[in-house]
Design a protein around this motif. Structure first.
Motif, short mmCIF file in Angstrom:
data_model
loop_
_atom_site.label_atom_id
_atom_site.label_comp_id
_atom_site.label_asym_id
_atom_site.label_seq_id
_atom_site.Cartn_x
_atom_site.Cartn_y
_atom_site.Cartn_z
N GLY A 12 0.83 -1.19 0.00
CA GLY A 12 0.00 0.00 0.00
C GLY A 12 0.86 1.24 0.00
O GLY A 12 2.08 1.18 -0.21
N ASN A 13 0.24 2.38 0.26
CA ASN A 13 0.98 3.65 0.26
C ASN A 13 0.57 4.49 1.46
O ASN A 13 -0.40 5.26 1.40
N PRO A 14 1.31 4.37 2.58
CA PRO A 14 0.98 5.15 3.78
C PRO A 14 1.26 6.64 3.62
O PRO A 14 0.83 7.43 4.47
N ALA A 15 1.97 7.03 2.55
CA ALA A 15 2.18 8.46 2.30
C ALA A 15 0.96 9.11 1.68
O ALA A 15 0.82 10.34 1.71
N VAL A 16 0.07 8.31 1.12
CA VAL A 16 -1.11 8.83 0.42
C VAL A 16 -2.39 8.47 1.15
O VAL A 16 -3.33 9.27 1.20
N HIS A 17 -2.44 7.27 1.73
CA HIS A 17 -3.67 6.77 2.34
C HIS A 17 -3.50 6.56 3.84
O HIS A 17 -2.38 6.45 4.35
N GLN A 18 -4.61 6.47 4.53
CA GLN A 18 -4.63 6.11 5.94
C GLN A 18 -5.44 4.83 6.10
O GLN A 18 -6.35 4.55 5.33
N GLY A 19 -5.12 4.06 7.12
CA GLY A 19 -5.84 2.82 7.36
C GLY A 19 -5.23 1.66 6.60
O GLY A 19 -4.68 1.82 5.51
N THR A 20 -5.37 0.48 7.16
CA THR A 20 -4.73 -0.71 6.60
C THR A 20 -5.13 -0.99 5.17
O THR A 20 -4.32 -1.46 4.37
N LEU A 21 -6.37 -0.69 4.82
CA LEU A 21 -6.90 -1.15 3.55
C LEU A 21 -6.08 -0.68 2.36
O LEU A 21 -5.79 -1.45 1.45
N TYR A 22 -5.68 0.60 2.35
CA TYR A 22 -4.92 1.12 1.21
C TYR A 22 -3.55 1.69 1.60
O TYR A 22 -2.70 1.86 0.74
N ALA A 23 -3.33 1.95 2.87
CA ALA A 23 -1.99 2.35 3.31
C ALA A 23 -1.08 1.15 3.42
O ALA A 23 0.14 1.28 3.33
N GLY A 24 -1.67 -0.02 3.61
CA GLY A 24 -0.89 -1.24 3.75
C GLY A 24 -0.89 -1.75 5.17
O GLY A 24 -1.29 -1.06 6.11
N SER A 25 -0.43 -2.96 5.34
CA SER A 25 -0.35 -3.58 6.66
C SER A 25 0.71 -2.87 7.50
O SER A 25 1.49 -2.07 6.99
N SER A 26 0.78 -3.20 8.79
CA SER A 26 1.63 -2.43 9.70
C SER A 26 3.12 -2.66 9.47
O SER A 26 3.94 -1.92 10.01
N ASN A 27 3.49 -3.67 8.67
CA ASN A 27 4.91 -3.82 8.32
C ASN A 27 5.28 -3.07 7.05
O ASN A 27 6.39 -3.20 6.54
N ILE A 28 4.35 -2.26 6.53
CA ILE A 28 4.61 -1.38 5.40
C ILE A 28 4.69 0.05 5.91
O ILE A 28 3.81 0.51 6.65
N VAL A 75 9.72 -14.40 10.34
CA VAL A 75 9.52 -14.49 11.78
C VAL A 75 8.98 -13.19 12.35
O VAL A 75 8.05 -13.18 13.15
N THR A 76 9.53 -12.06 11.94
CA THR A 76 9.13 -10.77 12.50
C THR A 76 8.19 -9.99 11.60
O THR A 76 7.52 -9.06 12.06
N GLY A 77 8.16 -10.31 10.31
CA GLY A 77 7.38 -9.53 9.37
C GLY A 77 8.10 -8.33 8.81
O GLY A 77 7.57 -7.63 7.93
N ARG A 78 9.29 -8.06 9.27
CA ARG A 78 10.04 -6.90 8.81
C ARG A 78 10.38 -7.05 7.32
O ARG A 78 10.76 -8.12 6.86
N ILE A 79 10.27 -5.94 6.56
CA ILE A 79 10.56 -5.91 5.13
C ILE A 79 11.46 -4.70 4.86
O ILE A 79 11.17 -3.59 5.33
N GLU A 80 12.55 -4.92 4.11
CA GLU A 80 13.46 -3.83 3.78
C GLU A 80 13.84 -3.88 2.30
O GLU A 80 13.97 -4.95 1.72
N ARG A 81 14.06 -2.69 1.73
CA ARG A 81 14.41 -2.59 0.31
C ARG A 81 15.89 -2.84 0.09
O ARG A 81 16.75 -2.23 0.72
#
Length: 637
Positions: A510-526, A574-580
């Motif tokens: 998702g895009n937390p810079a544009v949207h709010q809330g899990t649905l379109y901002a993405g899950s909490s590991n985004i 294990v943690t859900g962490r994601i990095e580029r």
């Protein structure tokens, strides 16, 4: 009317062109009410395998405990920022260089591409093909060998003399046919890094005219017989080779995806068989093969497209061997084939069907894999299943049998999509690569996107090509899903042959810079530092990190602002962490990933760059495999 340049359409856009959505939709955002009513996301968003045991992801990542420090050490690189330029970027302490580029020779006395004229017919099956995709590496004795797919071609740069790249002759068609398929090549490390070994006995091109054997329940079926092959057991060519797989016995699995765009007809009177619609076969083709090669004219050879859409097994150790189309694994738009061995020794193959509203599959062999034993029937004799996901986080693998479908076995293998519809499988948001965790009993699938999920046309929900509704559900919870998600499942009793499983969503892009809330901002590991869209490729390394490759919108505007070019990220199950970890050049898809046997070099594919990559300004863009190393020569996966 605006004229569409069909040469530059993605395969998803090609399908859209022939089965377009409504210009205006009338959907009332039922997803929000559905979520509040059923709690869709509350129980299925568990980013880490150990989330329940270790607390929430947010608490884990903010703590200073030994667990948090261990989680950080799992990523042996400093994450990088987005990029929007024309080259590849990797973290500090890493470097990259090209290994193989479109048009690069595999044999001596074959010229490299000169950026001015096309590769000749004579040389078109002796060079590295275009648009690299899935790949696997093999250590054969002391020889490092790579097998790599070439999904499709850009006709205007392969045929610069032809208006808009439209073939003008049989030779033009043969050039396009030869530049697709598979390359098998030996590579070796020298003073200049990893390079192709010219004239190696392993070097080989497999393309649209390479002889193939047909095996499994559909071999010899009336559905596969043609005038050229009255027995229905021998075919020519493998098509639109997308993702891949590797067997424990050392063979390569290349997967035929959007084969439908190669078969058509100039006969306006020909009545298309009913099954063609479900697979997207129409009169118009992408490369006009049918004008110069009657094998691709369905009016003359109506069974020919039914001989494409399979997983093809190739022996990379023997350049004289005949590839085998394994019909027991079904006929779909195969993305990749993820192979694992179950606890009882049976072979399990997970596969996605990459089209909006299609399904996720599993094959389980009857026989047991024994190292050094006979493997010839392991991918021919077994049961094919399709997945049904429930909103409570459980699911079932539904067997595709004569009893469950009312179809004969050869029909199940040739018309697999129809069989899956009959048993009530769950329509998915373009299931692409599947990856199986080597250190835990779990598997993952990238659900890339689905522009039609939840749409309404003429008062009815949009469907896939078979009429199965694409309603919102817990595993596909977003209307007109532009970002995609990654689903993960855990087989019951930690047994990949089990017909039951539990599942969750590892990540919702998702895009937390544009949207709010899990649905379109993405899950909490985004977050704004790692966000991406359209997860596509996915591979695990030997340590259990999952590497995610994207093929999405790189406009860096609107809903995609701040996401930059397509990229590769690493995720910790294990943690859900994601990095580029890597960014590709503008216009490219990052696709295909493998490692050398010693794990000190990673190979990644850069497909269809629009920028002049990797040769620089004034040169043609070239699909390329890049070799990535740590500057301290430590392990990279």
């Amino acid at each position: 009317m605006t004229e569409v340049n069909k040469n530059h359409l993605s395969w998803d856009e090609w399908d859209e062109l022939h089965n377009p959505p409504p210009a205006v939709t009338d959907f009332d955002r039922v997803v929000e009410s559905a979520i509040s009513r059923r709690g869709f996301l509350g129980g299925v968003l568990a980013m880490g395998s150990a989330a329940a045991a270790m607390g929430t992801l947010g608490n884990l990542m903010s703590s200073t405990s030994a667990q948090a420090q261990e989680a950080a050490s799992r990523f042996p690189f400093k994450p990088i920022a987005i990029q929007t330029d024309a080259t590849v970027h990797v973290p500090e302490g890493y470097s990259w260089k090209p290994l193989a580029k479109w048009g690069q020779p595999l044999f001596s006395n074959v010229p490299d591409i000169d950026h001015e004229k096309a590769v000749s017919v004579e040389h078109s099956d002796k060079v590295f093909g275009e648009n690299t995709d899935g790949m696997e590496s093999f250590l054969i004795g002391t020889h490092q060998v790579i097998a790599v797919n070439h999904e499709y071609v850009n006709p205007e740069i392969n045929l610069p003399h032809a208006p808009e790249g439209v073939p003008q002759s049989a030779d033009d068609v043969k050039i396009l046919q030869n530049m697709q398929g598979v390359t098998v090549m030996e590579i070796a490390e020298g003073e200049n890094g990893w390079e192709i070994v010219l004239d190696s006995p392993f070097n080989r091109r497999i393309h649209h005219n390479t002889p193939m054997k047909i095996s499994g329940p559909a071999a010899g079926s009336e559905l596969l017989k043609t005038a050229a092959d009255p027995n229905g057991t021998d075919s020519l060519g493998t098509f639109n080779n997308c993702g891949a797989g590797k067997t424990p016995w050392g063979t390569y699995l290349t997967c035929e995806e959007n084969f439908n765009g190669y078969f058509g007809t100039t006969n306006a009177e020909f009545q298309m068989p009913d099954d063609y619609k479900r697979y997207g076969i129409a009169a118009e083709t992408r490369y006009a093969y049918e004008k110069f090669d009657e094998r691709f004219d369905v009016a003359k050879n109506p069974n020919e497209p039914r001989r494409a859409g399979y997983v093809v097994e190739i022996d990379p150790s023997d350049a004289s061997s005949t590839p085998i189309k394994r019909t027991a694994l079904g006929r779909i738009k195969h993305e990749n084939a993820a192979v694992t061995i179950a606890r009882d020794g049976r072979v399990v193959v997970y596969m996605g069907d990459d089209e909006r509203g299609e399904f996720l599959y599993k094959y389980v062999s009857n026989g047991i894999y024994v190292p050094g034993g006979d493997t010839s029937k392991l991918l021919d004799e077994g049961t094919l299943y399709v997945a049904k996901f429930s909103d409570d986080g459980t699911g079932q693998w539904l067997a595709l049998t004569e009893e469950s479908t009312g179809m004969k076995m050869d029909e199940i293998c040739v018309f697999t999509r129809m069989a899956a519809s009959k048993v009530g499988a769950t329509t998915m948001d373009r299931p692409e690569w599947v990856a199986v965790n080597p250190v835990a009993i779990e598997a993952y699938c990238c659900l890339t996107n689905n522009s039609r999920r939840g749409e309404v046309k003429d008062g009815k929900l949009r469907t896939n090509a078979g009429g199965d509704e694409m309603a919102l559900n817990a595993v596909n919870p977003r209307e007109k899903n532009e970002y995609g998600q990654i689903v993960r499942w855990y087989p019951d009793a930690e047994d990949h042959t089990s017909e039951a499983f539990k599942w969750d969503l590892f990540a919702m892009a998702g895009n937390p810079a544009v949207h709010q809330g899990t649905l379109y901002a993405g899950s909490s590991n985004i977050n704004e530092g790692n966000m991406f869209n359209s997860p596509d490729g996915m591979m695990f390394d030997s340590t259990g990190l999952v590497w995610i490759l994207t093929d999405g919108e790189d406009s860096n505007e609107g809903d995609f602002a701040g996401q930059g070019n397509n990229q590769m990220l690493a995720g910790d199950p294990v943690t859900g962490r994601i990095e580029r970890f890597l960014t590709g050049p503008k216009g490219s898809e990052v696709t295909g990933l493998t490692w050398t046997a010693d794990k000190r070099t990673m190979f990644a594919g850069i497909q269809h760059p629009s920028a002049p990559f990797p040769d620089g300004d004034g040169k043609l863009p070239r699909s390329t495999i890049v070799a990535i190393r740590r500057e301290d020569n430590a392990l990279v996966g």
